[in-house]
Design an enzyme around this catalytic site. Structure first.
Site, short mmCIF file in Angstrom:
data_model
loop_
_atom_site.label_atom_id
_atom_site.label_comp_id
_atom_site.label_asym_id
_atom_site.label_seq_id
_atom_site.Cartn_x
_atom_site.Cartn_y
_atom_site.Cartn_z
N LYS A 133 -76.72 36.52 -95.05
CA LYS A 133 -77.15 36.78 -93.69
C LYS A 133 -76.83 38.24 -93.33
O LYS A 133 -75.92 38.80 -93.96
CB LYS A 133 -76.45 35.85 -92.71
CG LYS A 133 -74.97 36.21 -92.51
CD LYS A 133 -74.35 35.54 -91.34
CE LYS A 133 -72.99 36.11 -91.07
NZ LYS A 133 -72.24 35.49 -90.03
N HIS A 163 -73.22 29.54 -95.52
CA HIS A 163 -72.10 28.73 -96.04
C HIS A 163 -71.73 27.60 -95.09
O HIS A 163 -71.05 26.67 -95.49
CB HIS A 163 -70.89 29.61 -96.36
CG HIS A 163 -70.25 30.21 -95.15
ND1 HIS A 163 -70.74 31.34 -94.56
CD2 HIS A 163 -69.18 29.84 -94.42
CE1 HIS A 163 -69.99 31.63 -93.52
NE2 HIS A 163 -69.03 30.74 -93.41
N GLU A 201 -63.51 31.74 -82.45
CA GLU A 201 -62.54 32.29 -83.40
C GLU A 201 -61.46 33.05 -82.66
O GLU A 201 -61.73 33.65 -81.62
CB GLU A 201 -63.22 33.27 -84.35
CG GLU A 201 -64.30 32.67 -85.22
CD GLU A 201 -64.93 33.72 -86.11
OE1 GLU A 201 -64.48 33.84 -87.25
OE2 GLU A 201 -65.84 34.42 -85.65
N ASP A 220 -74.93 36.93 -85.06
CA ASP A 220 -73.97 36.74 -86.14
C ASP A 220 -73.67 35.25 -86.36
O ASP A 220 -73.49 34.82 -87.50
CB ASP A 220 -72.66 37.48 -85.80
CG ASP A 220 -71.62 37.32 -86.89
OD1 ASP A 220 -71.96 37.54 -88.06
OD2 ASP A 220 -70.47 36.95 -86.58
N HIS A 225 -75.98 30.58 -88.12
CA HIS A 225 -75.28 29.37 -88.58
C HIS A 225 -75.48 28.15 -87.67
O HIS A 225 -75.81 27.07 -88.15
CB HIS A 225 -73.77 29.62 -88.68
CG HIS A 225 -73.40 30.72 -89.63
ND1 HIS A 225 -73.74 30.70 -90.96
CD2 HIS A 225 -72.70 31.86 -89.45
CE1 HIS A 225 -73.25 31.78 -91.55
NE2 HIS A 225 -72.63 32.51 -90.66
N LYS A 324 -65.46 35.53 -80.29
CA LYS A 324 -64.31 36.10 -80.99
C LYS A 324 -63.15 36.33 -80.02
O LYS A 324 -63.37 36.41 -78.80
CB LYS A 324 -64.70 37.46 -81.59
CG LYS A 324 -65.57 37.37 -82.84
CD LYS A 324 -65.68 38.74 -83.49
CE LYS A 324 -66.52 38.69 -84.75
NZ LYS A 324 -65.93 37.88 -85.82
#
Ligand code: NDP
Length: 454
Positions: A133, A163, A201, A220, A225, A324
């Site tokens: 990606k 992933h 995160e 991102d 994802h 984040k």
């Protein structure tokens, strides 16, 4: 003749290769002791044989996979310009006779020019192409990259790596929702009130401004994802989990997915972190991180609400969120079931809907239920049934890598799905560019801006 698969990592000196790919290869070889790999590295800066061997040894050691080193036939580290046809030819010449995997762990623009430069006749039959990606920068560029790739090899040999699709919890959603009679019949708008997929995160930028400041949380994480996770949660149950059935089912969901009420201003939020403390760690404001251009207005926390417009799901809000530098970060898929229509008079207390919670790392399934009993046998209270789902994130890249080495693209993103993910977020990107959605702020270490759900 050596029929070993050659794994050629283009960008083997980079961050992804060092932190994720090479350790995942070590893990995979530890688990599958019959597997051997011919490993070639490539980059634009020279690395001598000793340093290359040391890099492989160190990355394997980082996951306790020293014993797997003897199952790696270590090839050279090649100095190439991947964006030139000659660079790829150098790799093909160094490969063994067996199947060849070209893993593009390169900056996205270099990957795109590398693929454009390849002469299809240079690729041995069966060559597999693995791409990281971000896949393109919008729907059009993703389509162009798809056209370029299909000129080189068939779709079944193209691995657009996500992933998240190798994460055990995401795969566990498939079994939980399809293999249990308590869930399978209720998996629709009739019984499900809302779904939330969240990946927060505590980490901040970690020196990756060069990439992240141009992407932001929406691209991102949500585009790359979380939409794939949505597709697994909301797909029609496929007849089999082979690459055709599973990927047909997930692609169909993505084609039907739209921003809630087609109103991106009301159905999305964005924010970025200011200075704060995450755990013991003091973090600077995002805009003061080295390499960040504050005028870009890049968000570090994004949320969108989607609707899957099918008979099964229309009317069910599906919220995707990722950010984040958050305190107490939640990483979970939460399925909220509607409350029952009537609770017998005589039972006291609230009876909110049952909640099904898949946690990602540690990987756990929890079902929150209303039960009665205890001191007052007619009082309702909440009980949680929990199950540990075993290994989680660590295995994700190894799982994906196994698929690539086995020429099984089931867990790779299909070309049309990659295009759809850009199509879905495009109205949000446009609304944000127009300034229709304010860029809010939250202190690092908090759970997000005031007024957002904790
Ligand atoms: P890095 O910048 O750390 O590494 C890039 C690698 O590409 C280096 O080995 C570099 O070698 C090589 N390279 C650059 N240009 C050329 C060229 N023209 N010819 C040959 N080699 C070249 O990037 P990352 O490892 O962080 O990222 C790689 C890819 O993985 C990107 O697409 C990224 O989006 C994706 N990704 C990264 C993640 C991460 O955590 N790092 C997570 C998920 C995806 P040299 O230094 O010698 O130029």
């Amino acid at each position: 003749m050596n029929a070993e698969t050659t794994l050629a990592i283009l960008g083997a000196s980079g961050d992804l290769a060092g932190r994720l790919l090479l350790p995942a290869l070590g893990e995979l070889l530890m688990e599958e002791r019959d597997r051997t790999v011919h490993l070639i590295g490539a980059g634009s800066t020279a690395m001598d044989d000793g340093a290359w061997r040391q890099r492989v040894t160190d990355t394997f050691s980082s996951v306790g996979a020293e014993d797997a080193l003897d199952r790696v036939t270590l090839g050279p580290f090649l100095v190439i310009d991947a964006s030139k046809a000659e660079g790829i030819r150098t790799i093909v010449d160094a490969a063994s006779e067996g199947p060849l995997v070209l893993y593009f762990a390169l900056p996205p623009a270099v990957t795109a020019s590398a693929c454009a430069a390849i002469d299809p006749s240079d690729l041995p039959a069966g060559t597999m192409l693995a791409l990281e990606k971000p896949f393109g920068t919008d729907e059009r560029s993703a389509r162009e990259l798809n056209d370029t790739l299909r000129r080189l090899v068939p779709e079944s040999q193209i691995f657009r790596v996500d992933h998240f699709l190798g994460r055990s919890t995401v795969l566990n959603v498939i079994g939980s929702r399809t293999a249990n009679r308590i869930f399978e019949p209720i998996w629709s708008h009739r019984d499900i009130e809302s779904i939330s997929i969240r990946y927060d995160e505590s980490l901040g930028l970690e020196g990756r401004a060069g990439y992240y400041d141009g992407a932001g949380a929406l691209v991102d994480m949500i585009q790359s994802h979380l939409l794939q996770v949505l597709a697994i949660v909301a797909m029609e149950p496929p007849a089999t989990l082979d690459e055709i059935d599973l990927r047909d089912a997930t692609a169909a969901v993505l084609r039907a997915t739209h921003i809630w009420k087609d109103d991106p201003a009301a159905s999305s939020r964005r924010a970025r972190y200011t200075a704060g403390t995450v755990g013991e760690r003091r973090m600077p404001s995002y805009v003061d991180e080295p390499g960040v251009d504050a005028s870009r207005g890049t968000e570090t926390l994004a949320e969108i609400v989607c609707e899957v417009r099918t008979a099964r799901w229309a009317g069910v809000p599906i919220t995707l969120r990722s950010g984040k530098a958050l305190g107490d970060p939640a990483r979970e898929i939460v399925v909220r079931i509607k409350p029952v229509r009537h609770v017998p008079t005589g039972l006291t207390g609230d009876a909110p809907g049952t909640v099904l919670r898949f946690s990602l790392g540690p990987d756990r399934l929890a079902v929150e239920l209303n039960v009665n009993g205890g001191a007052d046998p007619f009082a309702l209270h909440r009980a949680v049934l929990e199950a540990d789902l075993g290994l989680g994130a660590q295995r994700a890249y190894a799982e994906v890598l196994a698929g690539i080495l086995d020429t099984d693209p089931t867990l790779a993103v299909r070309g049309d799905a990659a295009e759809q993910c850009w199509r879905i977020i495009a109205p949000v990107q446009e609304a944000w560019r127009r300034g229709d959605v304010p860029l809010e702020e939250y202190p690092a270490g908090s759970t997000g801006p005031d007024g957002w759900p904790a």
